[in-house]
Design a protein around this motif. Structure first.
Motif, short mmCIF file in Angstrom:
data_model
loop_
_atom_site.label_atom_id
_atom_site.label_comp_id
_atom_site.label_asym_id
_atom_site.label_seq_id
_atom_site.Cartn_x
_atom_site.Cartn_y
_atom_site.Cartn_z
N TYR A 20 104.24 85.34 62.54
CA TYR A 20 103.87 86.75 62.57
C TYR A 20 102.64 86.95 63.45
N ALA A 37 100.52 93.32 66.13
CA ALA A 37 100.92 94.06 67.33
C ALA A 37 99.79 94.92 67.87
N ILE A 85 106.44 97.63 69.62
CA ILE A 85 107.29 96.56 70.13
C ILE A 85 108.69 96.76 69.55
N LYS A 90 112.55 95.48 68.66
CA LYS A 90 113.22 94.24 68.26
C LYS A 90 113.97 93.67 69.47
N VAL A 138 107.45 89.13 73.95
CA VAL A 138 106.07 89.56 73.70
C VAL A 138 105.08 88.62 74.37
N THR A 144 104.58 94.13 74.50
CA THR A 144 105.81 93.84 75.23
C THR A 144 105.48 93.22 76.59
N ALA A 166 110.52 89.17 69.81
CA ALA A 166 110.33 89.98 68.60
C ALA A 166 111.60 89.99 67.75
N CYS A 212 104.40 91.72 63.61
CA CYS A 212 105.69 91.52 64.26
C CYS A 212 106.16 90.09 64.00
N VAL A 250 108.11 86.97 65.05
CA VAL A 250 108.54 86.46 66.35
C VAL A 250 109.06 85.03 66.27
#
Length: 140
Positions: free
Chosen positions: A87, A90, A94, A96, A100, A109, A120, A130, A132
């Motif tokens: 995680y 952010a 962002i 999905k 990133v 982004t 993401a 987020c 990831v």
């Protein structure tokens, strides 16, 4: 085909590494980290910096107040997740599935030419966490 002998060689399968902070950081938790010129970790400034991974919680803090705040001093140990799913906080919206990168240690982004820290797995707004898949490379 040659017979290969790897006696004495150890492959580390750990998801995390521990590195020393190269600067004082007010809150290191869930930030994208990069190496500085001395080989210590600092917040990844932007997408032009190769990311190491995502800071978890610092391991070298002696008092509980530091653990709760996420603050690290120069030379403190920092636990960094270098693979799998993690995680990142952010720094902007962002979507999905987007790649990133870093902006002052936060996830944003990625654009062409940026170093990507991951993909993401959730859509988030600024200041949300987020999820990831950590996968490091430079975006074409």
């Amino acid at each position: 085909m040659a017979n290969r002998n790897f006696n004495g060689v150890q492959i580390n399968q750990s998801v995390t590494i521990v590195e020393q902070a190269g600067a004082e950081i007010a809150d290191v938790r869930n930030r994208i980290m990069a190496y500085d010129g001395d080989g210590n970790v600092v917040l990844a400034a932007d997408g032009s910096v190769v990311p190491v991974g995502i800071a978890l919680i610092e391991s070298g803090v002696n008092d509980i107040s530091g653990v709760e705040s996420g603050k690290v001093n120069t030379g403190d140990d920092v636990d960094i997740q270098i693979k799998d799913i993690g995680y990142i906080l952010a720094g902007g919206e962002i979507a999905k599935g987007k790649e990133v990168t870093a902006s002052n240690g936060l996830a944003v982004t990625a654009e062409s030419g940026n170093y990507v820290v991951g993909i993401a797995l959730s859509a988030v707004a600024k200041d949300e966490y987020c999820r990831v898949q950590i996968t490091k490379y430079q975006k074409a």
